[in-house]
Design a protein around this motif. Structure first.
Motif, PDB file in Angstrom:
ATOM      1  N   LEU A  33       0.946  -1.004  -0.050  1.00 28.97           N
ATOM      2  CA  LEU A  33       0.041  -0.075  -0.023  1.00 28.97           C
ATOM      3  C   LEU A  33       0.965   1.187   0.015  1.00 28.97           C
ATOM      4  O   LEU A  33       0.647   2.145  -0.623  1.00 28.97           O
ATOM      5  CB  LEU A  33      -0.942  -0.138   1.147  1.00 28.97           C
ATOM      6  CG  LEU A  33      -1.950  -1.199   1.018  1.00 28.97           C
ATOM      7  CD1 LEU A  33      -2.856  -0.958   2.446  1.00 28.97           C
ATOM      8  CD2 LEU A  33      -2.968  -1.139  -0.017  1.00 28.97           C
ATOM      9  N   GLU A  34       1.909   1.221   0.540  1.00 29.13           N
ATOM     10  CA  GLU A  34       2.864   2.286   0.569  1.00 29.13           C
ATOM     11  C   GLU A  34       3.597   2.468  -0.677  1.00 29.13           C
ATOM     12  O   GLU A  34       3.535   3.626  -1.098  1.00 29.13           O
ATOM     13  CB  GLU A  34       3.979   2.256   1.613  1.00 29.13           C
ATOM     14  CG  GLU A  34       3.733   2.313   3.056  1.00 29.13           C
ATOM     15  CD  GLU A  34       4.660   2.025   4.242  1.00 29.13           C
ATOM     16  OE1 GLU A  34       5.728   1.449   3.557  1.00 29.13           O
ATOM     17  OE2 GLU A  34       4.577   2.103   5.367  1.00 29.13           O
ATOM     18  N   GLY A  35       3.828   1.518  -1.336  1.00 25.12           N
ATOM     19  CA  GLY A  35       3.970   1.459  -2.843  1.00 25.12           C
ATOM     20  C   GLY A  35       3.083   2.184  -3.527  1.00 25.12           C
ATOM     21  O   GLY A  35       3.449   2.784  -4.673  1.00 25.12           O
ATOM     22  N   TYR A  36       1.887   1.879  -3.580  1.00 23.69           N
ATOM     23  CA  TYR A  36       0.715   2.431  -4.202  1.00 23.69           C
ATOM     24  C   TYR A  36       0.540   4.013  -4.049  1.00 23.69           C
ATOM     25  O   TYR A  36       0.447   4.879  -4.861  1.00 23.69           O
ATOM     26  CB  TYR A  36      -0.489   1.788  -3.987  1.00 23.69           C
ATOM     27  CG  TYR A  36      -1.710   2.341  -4.646  1.00 23.69           C
ATOM     28  CD1 TYR A  36      -1.764   2.383  -6.131  1.00 23.69           C
ATOM     29  CD2 TYR A  36      -2.754   2.790  -3.958  1.00 23.69           C
ATOM     30  CE1 TYR A  36      -2.864   2.822  -6.615  1.00 23.69           C
ATOM     31  CE2 TYR A  36      -3.826   3.456  -4.483  1.00 23.69           C
ATOM     32  CZ  TYR A  36      -4.022   3.485  -5.971  1.00 23.69           C
ATOM     33  OH  TYR A  36      -5.115   3.709  -6.696  1.00 23.69           O
ATOM     34  N   LEU A  37       0.775   4.461  -2.731  1.00 20.17           N
ATOM     35  CA  LEU A  37       0.701   5.648  -2.527  1.00 20.17           C
ATOM     36  C   LEU A  37       1.952   6.670  -3.023  1.00 20.17           C
ATOM     37  O   LEU A  37       1.674   7.503  -3.738  1.00 20.17           O
ATOM     38  CB  LEU A  37       1.113   5.941  -0.895  1.00 20.17           C
ATOM     39  CG  LEU A  37      -0.315   6.508  -0.390  1.00 20.17           C
ATOM     40  CD1 LEU A  37      -1.612   5.626  -0.621  1.00 20.17           C
ATOM     41  CD2 LEU A  37      -0.261   6.764   1.006  1.00 20.17           C
ATOM     42  N   ASP A  38       3.038   5.690  -3.092  1.00 22.47           N
ATOM     43  CA  ASP A  38       4.288   6.509  -3.596  1.00 22.47           C
ATOM     44  C   ASP A  38       3.950   6.458  -5.299  1.00 22.47           C
ATOM     45  O   ASP A  38       4.332   7.679  -5.833  1.00 22.47           O
ATOM     46  CB  ASP A  38       5.306   5.659  -3.586  1.00 22.47           C
ATOM     47  CG  ASP A  38       6.093   5.828  -2.292  1.00 22.47           C
ATOM     48  OD1 ASP A  38       5.776   6.637  -1.395  1.00 22.47           O
ATOM     49  OD2 ASP A  38       6.848   4.597  -1.789  1.00 22.47           O
ATOM     50  N   TYR A  39       3.383   5.407  -5.755  1.00 18.85           N
ATOM     51  CA  TYR A  39       3.029   5.660  -7.219  1.00 18.85           C
ATOM     52  C   TYR A  39       1.976   6.801  -7.568  1.00 18.85           C
ATOM     53  O   TYR A  39       2.313   7.643  -8.483  1.00 18.85           O
ATOM     54  CB  TYR A  39       2.322   4.454  -7.616  1.00 18.85           C
ATOM     55  CG  TYR A  39       1.281   4.181  -8.803  1.00 18.85           C
ATOM     56  CD1 TYR A  39       1.976   4.460 -10.139  1.00 18.85           C
ATOM     57  CD2 TYR A  39       0.084   4.333  -8.506  1.00 18.85           C
ATOM     58  CE1 TYR A  39       0.983   4.437 -11.364  1.00 18.85           C
ATOM     59  CE2 TYR A  39      -0.780   4.312  -9.625  1.00 18.85           C
ATOM     60  CZ  TYR A  39      -0.286   4.357 -11.161  1.00 18.85           C
ATOM     61  OH  TYR A  39      -1.095   4.257 -12.110  1.00 18.85           O
ATOM     62  N   MET A  40       1.320   6.955  -6.758  1.00  9.76           N
ATOM     63  CA  MET A  40       0.206   8.100  -6.906  1.00  9.76           C
ATOM     64  C   MET A  40       1.038   9.533  -6.940  1.00  9.76           C
ATOM     65  O   MET A  40       0.573  10.305  -7.531  1.00  9.76           O
ATOM     66  CB  MET A  40      -0.917   7.942  -5.902  1.00  9.76           C
ATOM     67  CG  MET A  40      -1.699   6.685  -6.218  1.00  9.76           C
ATOM     68  SD  MET A  40      -3.362   6.806  -4.980  1.00  9.76           S
ATOM     69  CE  MET A  40      -4.342   8.006  -5.804  1.00  9.76           C
TER      70      MET A  40
END
Length: 294
Positions: free
Chosen positions: A53-60
């Motif tokens: 999920l942290e990776g998804y936030l970084d992606y956003m």
């Protein structure tokens, strides 16, 4: 994760009685997250880790999504995983430490009373389309309703004799009074224009497109944008701009905040209070310009 998202949205609809806007927003956010995770081989909620999920936030954030969009996504994701903990017995919530970015609160865009007057003068009352558009714009500004409520309004939810409309969403409903100007525009539309568009006697939607089908949000947005351009309003206004303008203008003219809250359908009065602060800012500006001993 398709099935899990579907079950969560059904839970919001059937148990929480969420608004359709909330459900659409949650589903959109969660589908974006699911696509990101599935590209990385993660297809079930129970397989998601905090790091994913942290990776998804970084992606956003790298994709330069607005802070408000990311914050809304975080809220959707946390609600989804809290549901998984409660209903599906997940042992650990991977969203527990997920924190949204700080969102800079922007004051809503509003029109001046003069700009609203100019906007509402634009529809051509010599044409059925102009009569319909005038009725829609007048009703939106008269009530402060959401555009989704406007386009889903049914003929039998308008009481022209007593001067009010009933907004319904799931099991919630609220009654909003309308003034004479809006009432007259609606009467003209019902008498002179609606039958031009609506050929099916079973169609109960109040406002339709030129094909006689229920109008879409995008269709109404195009109507509004066209008249804003014709009125020379340079700002990028949306249907929600009229809702914001309604609230501020009501408060400026002496309406109490509780009544405005009820008309807007806000469950929490703190949501309505932002309009009160905008009204105070306007009064302060007037004072500073006008008072001889400021």
């Amino acid at each position: 994760m398709e099935r899990e998202i579907h079950d969560f949205i059904s839970y919001l609809h059937e148990t929480k009685k969420s608004s359709s806007n909330t459900e659409i927003s949650y589903e959109r956010d969660l589908r974006k997250m699911a696509r990101f995770l599935e590209d990385r081989g993660i297809r079930e909620a129970k397989a998601v880790r905090e790091l994913d999920l942290e990776g998804y936030l970084d992606y956003m954030e790298r994709g330069e999504f607005a802070s408000s969009t990311i914050s809304r996504s975080v809220a959707s994701i946390r609600a989804f995983f809290q549901y998984q903990m409660k209903v599906n017995g997940m042992e650990k919530d991977p969203s527990d430490n997920l924190r949204p970015p700080k969102v800079e609160k922007k004051m809503p865009e509003i029109l001046s009373i003069q700009e609203v007057d100019l906007l509402l003068l634009q529809p051509d009352l010599n044409t059925p389309k102009g009569i319909r558009d005038k009725a829609m714009l007048e009703l939106l500004y008269a009530t402060g309703m959401r555009v989704s409520e406007l386009i889903h309004l049914q003929v039998d939810e308008v009481n022209l004799q007593l001067g009010y409309v009933t907004c319904k969403e799931h099991e919630k409903e609220r009654i909003i009074p309308i003034g004479n100007v809006s009432r007259d525009a609606l009467i003209l539309y019902m008498d002179k224009a609606r039958d031009t568009f609506v050929k099916d006697s079973k169609e109960k939607t109040l406002f339709t497109n030129c094909s006689g089908k229920a109008m879409s949000r995008q269709g109404f947005w195009k109507v509004l944008k066209g008249y804003a351009d014709a009125a020379g309003i340079k700002r990028d206004i949306t249907p929600h701009t009229l809702r914001h303008s309604f609230a501020v203008h009501m408060l400026q003219n002496g309406a109490d905040i509780k009544s405005v809250q009820e008309m807007l359908g806000h469950s929490d009065i703190s949501t309505t209070q932002i309009y009160l602060s905008m009204n105070m800012n306007r009064m302060r500006d007037v004072y500073m310009k006008a008072h001889p001993r400021h």
